[in-house]
Design a protein around this motif. Structure first.
Motif, PDB file in Angstrom:
ATOM      1  N   ASP B  37       0.856  -1.000  -0.122  1.00  0.00           N
ATOM      2  CA  ASP B  37      -0.016   0.076  -0.153  1.00  0.00           C
ATOM      3  C   ASP B  37       0.919   1.139   0.006  1.00  0.00           C
ATOM      4  OD1 ASP B  37      -2.236   1.630   0.037  1.00  0.00           O
ATOM      5  OD2 ASP B  37      -2.837   0.897   1.950  1.00  0.00           O
ATOM      6  N   VAL B  46       4.311   0.578   1.924  1.00  0.00           N
ATOM      7  CA  VAL B  46       4.080  -0.647   3.106  1.00  0.00           C
ATOM      8  C   VAL B  46       3.869  -1.722   2.433  1.00  0.00           C
ATOM      9  CG1 VAL B  46       2.602  -1.095   4.968  1.00  0.00           C
ATOM     10  CG2 VAL B  46       2.964   1.204   4.470  1.00  0.00           C
ATOM     11  N   VAL B  47       4.602  -2.766   3.015  1.00  0.00           N
ATOM     12  CA  VAL B  47       4.580  -4.267   2.653  1.00  0.00           C
ATOM     13  C   VAL B  47       3.521  -4.695   3.644  1.00  0.00           C
ATOM     14  CG1 VAL B  47       5.569  -6.508   2.435  1.00  0.00           C
ATOM     15  CG2 VAL B  47       6.791  -4.259   1.860  1.00  0.00           C
ATOM     16  N   ARG B  48       2.255  -5.120   2.963  1.00  0.00           N
ATOM     17  CA  ARG B  48       1.283  -5.407   3.934  1.00  0.00           C
ATOM     18  C   ARG B  48       1.356  -7.060   4.447  1.00  0.00           C
ATOM     19  NH1 ARG B  48      -4.487  -3.073   2.527  1.00  0.00           N
ATOM     20  NH2 ARG B  48      -4.898  -3.397   4.566  1.00  0.00           N
ATOM     21  N   PRO B  49       0.740  -7.603   5.160  1.00  0.00           N
ATOM     22  CA  PRO B  49       1.065  -9.045   5.765  1.00  0.00           C
ATOM     23  C   PRO B  49       0.950  -9.895   4.558  1.00  0.00           C
ATOM     24  CG  PRO B  49      -0.515  -8.112   7.343  1.00  0.00           C
ATOM     25  CD  PRO B  49      -0.364  -6.961   6.033  1.00  0.00           C
ATOM     26  N   TYR B  52       3.943  -9.424   2.990  1.00  0.00           N
ATOM     27  CA  TYR B  52       5.321  -9.836   3.474  1.00  0.00           C
ATOM     28  C   TYR B  52       5.483 -11.226   3.990  1.00  0.00           C
ATOM     29  CZ  TYR B  52       9.008  -9.181   6.798  1.00  0.00           C
ATOM     30  OH  TYR B  52      10.188  -9.044   7.510  1.00  0.00           O
ATOM     31  N   ARG B  53       4.216 -11.979   3.894  1.00  0.00           N
ATOM     32  CA  ARG B  53       4.420 -13.403   4.149  1.00  0.00           C
ATOM     33  C   ARG B  53       5.008 -14.271   2.766  1.00  0.00           C
ATOM     34  NH1 ARG B  53       5.592 -17.189   7.097  1.00  0.00           N
ATOM     35  NH2 ARG B  53       4.699 -19.110   6.940  1.00  0.00           N
ATOM     36  N   ASP B 337     -19.168 -14.487   7.811  1.00  0.00           N
ATOM     37  CA  ASP B 337     -20.475 -14.687   7.717  1.00  0.00           C
ATOM     38  C   ASP B 337     -21.271 -13.367   6.759  1.00  0.00           C
ATOM     39  OD1 ASP B 337     -20.352 -12.681   9.652  1.00  0.00           O
ATOM     40  OD2 ASP B 337     -21.312 -13.872  11.257  1.00  0.00           O
ATOM     41  N   ASP B 338     -20.449 -12.479   6.419  1.00  0.00           N
ATOM     42  CA  ASP B 338     -21.045 -11.361   5.961  1.00  0.00           C
ATOM     43  C   ASP B 338     -20.883 -11.541   4.476  1.00  0.00           C
ATOM     44  OD1 ASP B 338     -18.502 -10.807   6.528  1.00  0.00           O
ATOM     45  OD2 ASP B 338     -18.948  -8.777   6.560  1.00  0.00           O
TER      46      ASP B 338
END
Lengths: 487, 487
Positions: B37, B46-49, B52-53, B337-338
């Motif tokens: 992002d 930013v390297v998001r999760p 990054y994983r 559930d949404d």
């Protein structure tokens, strides 16, 4: 062997006696065991492979613990715009004196200086504000492995350097209670990690107002007692930030009832100063003593080649032993041909390898090895066939023994003190920690600091209950605090 | 299901068609798949999760490959004194325009500016000079996982950012030959890693003089062909530094024959731009397509709850399936559930999860699941009891298929070209790579760059032999080069 061993020691290593000069001993051990080295940059150190391998083992086990609680890793920018760092008033006040500023990029002066991250709340929170819209986006549980820079003129390897390796977790929650629970939960992860993996008992508690993290609502800490001077080392902290950063950085979410609310944050960090703690808690006059779980090498095989005829078969047997054991323990053979066995014994003792496996021609004939145990100094002869089952158990025993020794030390040297003079005397003579009643007043805390150089390390979670008399002012106190000098 | 799926797609994700606008598609995918992002710092991301994983999986496997060749990790300071960075003339000339400078520490102006590391040769070499005394200290084989800063005004996530995550290896050797062999060996580690783990075929070769690393004797590279515009991405480089840095930083050692000699160095780096390569090579109009070996989630279980009565047992079965499989593959259940199943299908397709496991009430009754394969789009019904053995094989098949597709593409779109006009036309229309004879002259290289915007990516190791005619000047040439536009 032993005689030659002792004779060689003098010219092999030169460690100051820790009982005489613990600070110099620490410097010597870090240098000679090749954990870290000076760098040609003020305040900074190089983490050498042997020291870095300990950090990798710490990372592995700590990261797994984080992930089990639902935390994921991410990476946020190294550089933080000045305006952003300044948003939370207490935060910037706390960190300003330590910040390194980037003012030029390429050949251009920057319009706005950028801070090299001293910690990342002020860059992460504005990003969280963008990511979080609804209660469904919460909790947000991220961690980052990185280094931070905090200016430091008098560095001590691992303990206090201008740049240090660490992890910083940053979480975001819908309620104050949940944030506080998470802060407590992560402190307990630290406690469990430090006690089980580093074999260091800690006292968990809460920091006083003056000692808490700049911008935090509440700072939790785990404090460990070092060897030598028995000072404290703050070994991990976890902060309940309440909605301080949420409000400043406008982290709002739409709650289930349709109301817009500010989010609550936590942050928590543990650094490579824990390697310094391992050195200072377990080490002795012969050097490091590494807890097996974070030892880069858990068993070192030293072949004792003997006369020429046997050398080849001894070396072959040593290698075979390594091959047989390396799935089970972290093992290596010291094959250097320009070093005597005695030199090697000292070399690996200094480096804290928990178990030495000696293998000579006669051992080979008898299908046995001689084990030398680093922490007790004992030697035992073991049939080679038993090693694979025996070694892991032995390493567990050593791990437990190191923890028990440190636990006994912490318990023995933490004393309930009621008289000011006794406390002052104990602090002045490095006699250990003082458990004292404290009324909670900042003036009393300041008096302790000014007159003894010791600080309130924490108000432990574990309290006797009831009331007592403040050590400083004699006023009524409902809680005890740990008073000790600290690194 | 399929109908609902298609209907929902419009408001679930908005990807530009990669065939129409590949660059925008890349931006969209990175953003919507939550790989990275924007950050509130110019040039940084930013390297998001989820992104990054992927980096963590890359690190794990690459680090293991390094260690198998005898390399250990260490950590060197982030900040490099200006005087040190300036020592190697070509090196500083190459990096100056990109360096971020720290000029203030705390409240003080620094006497000497410090560079935020753009690469670490100039801080590591002076430290090596201290550590290396004798031939016995060689080779010295270290690596560092870190981030570097190179000023960048027009960032593209992973591909080109002011800060990026990478590893940098730095080795030191007694002879020129050994250093060159190590540089070649590490390039081959990169080739093997990128081909096997990322399923991206590469062309290994040597860089031209003008494209080599600033200060290097020779730069080796692995070049990969991206999708869409068929441009090249330099995916890893390995430098034979000869004794350039050894002489400048005075890395001398006493050789076996008693002579003092300068040491020979290599350095080699691979960055998180390889994540960008994975996006661009394998992705399609539905989003990411992750090679199973670096997929954070290899199989996503989507329970299809059906009418109320069945919901509870379907969800329980989905969780049991996850528990049974999680030792074997990286698997998760999407329990939201949404969100409708159709939404979830798109969600995980966009994120490139190789296998989707659908489990509905009728499947449960029949003890089966429906698998949907991301890369082929095929669906197959599989007995639940067979999943544990079948899934790992399926993932291997997918991995191989992705590699084969990329290989076919690279081979088909790399064309022997002998006419300048053909080459210029192919470059202008993004038709693929050009294998051309090149006389080795810098003037011809410059002409190619100026007139077509393409560059010589490398002189591949794999050469036809014999002689040809230089594409630019018509002169005699003994080697072919790859000409292509590059990111």
């Amino acid at each position: 062997m032993e005689a030659g061993n002792m004779a060689q020691q003098a010219f092999v290593e030169h460690l100051v006696d820790p009982a005489e000069n613990f600070d110099q001993w620490y410097v010597d051990v870090v240098q000679q065991a090749e954990l870290a080295d000076d760098a040609p940059v003020r305040g900074m150190k190089v983490v050498r492979p042997y020291g870095y391998r300990i950090w990798e083992l710490i990372q592995q086990t700590l990261d797994a613990r984080f992930k089990r609680t639902g935390v994921e890793n991410a990476y946020f920018p190294l550089l933080i715009p000045k305006s952003m760092l300044e948003k939370e008033a207490e935060h910037i006040e706390g960190f300003t004196p330590e910040v390194a500023w980037v003012t030029r990029g390429g050949d251009k002066e920057l319009e706005e200086p950028l801070a090299v991250r001293p910690t990342s709340e002020s860059i992460i929170c504005p990003i969280y504000a963008k990511w979080i819209q609804s209660w469904r986006d919460l909790p947000l549980l991220l961690n980052q492995w990185a280094s931070v820079v905090r200016w430091e003129d008098r560095p001590r390897a691992f303990l206090r350097t201008s740049e240090f390796l660490w992890q910083e977790g940053h979480t975001c929650h819908a309620t104050a209670e949940e944030a506080n629970e998470r802060a407590r939960q992560m402190l307990d992860v630290y406690r469990d990690f430090i006690e089980r993996e580093l074999a260091i008992p800690v006292v968990p508690g809460v920091k006083s107002e003056s000692e808490k993290f700049a911008g935090a609502h509440r700072t939790y800490t785990v404090e460990a007692m070092m060897g030598g001077k028995n000072w404290a080392l703050q070994s991990g902290t976890s902060h309940d930030l309440a909605d301080h950063f949420g409000k400043v950085f406008d982290i709002q979410f739409l709650d289930q009832d349709g109301t817009r609310r500010y989010a609550f944050n936590t942050s928590w960090g543990l650094s490579h100063r824990t390697i310094g703690a391992v050195v200072m808690v377990h080490g002795d006059e012969r050097g490091l003593k590494l807890p097996p779980r974070v030892a880069p090498i858990q068993a070192i095989i030293v072949p004792i080649l003997g006369r020429k005829g046997a050398a080849k078969s001894v070396l072959a047997a040593a290698r075979k032993l390594r091959d047989d054991l390396e799935e089970i323990v972290r093992v290596r053979v010291d094959e250097r041909d320009d070093r005597s066995p005695g030199y090697k014994f000292n070399h690996w003792e200094l480096r804290g390898v928990p178990v030495r496996i000696e293998l000579g021609p006669r051992d080979l004939e008898a299908n046995q090895v001689v084990l030398a145990i680093r922490d007790t100094g004992e030697k035992l002869t073991v049939p080679m066939a038993e090693l694979a089952t025996m070694l892991p158990e032995l390493l567990d025993t050593i791990q437990d023994r190191l923890f028990a020794a440190a636990r006994t030390r912490l318990d023995t040297l933490t004393v309930d003190v009621t008289e000011w003079e006794t406390m002052a005397e104990r602090v002045a003579t490095n006699a250990g920690w003082n458990r004292v009643w404290w009324c909670g007043d900042a003036a009393c805390e300041t008096r302790i600091k000014n007159e003894t150089k010791a600080t309130i390390r924490c108000i432990p979670f574990d309290q006797p209950g009831g009331e007592g008399t403040c050590i400083a002012c004699g006023g009524t106190s409902t809680a005890q605090a740990i008073v000790a000098r600290a690194y």
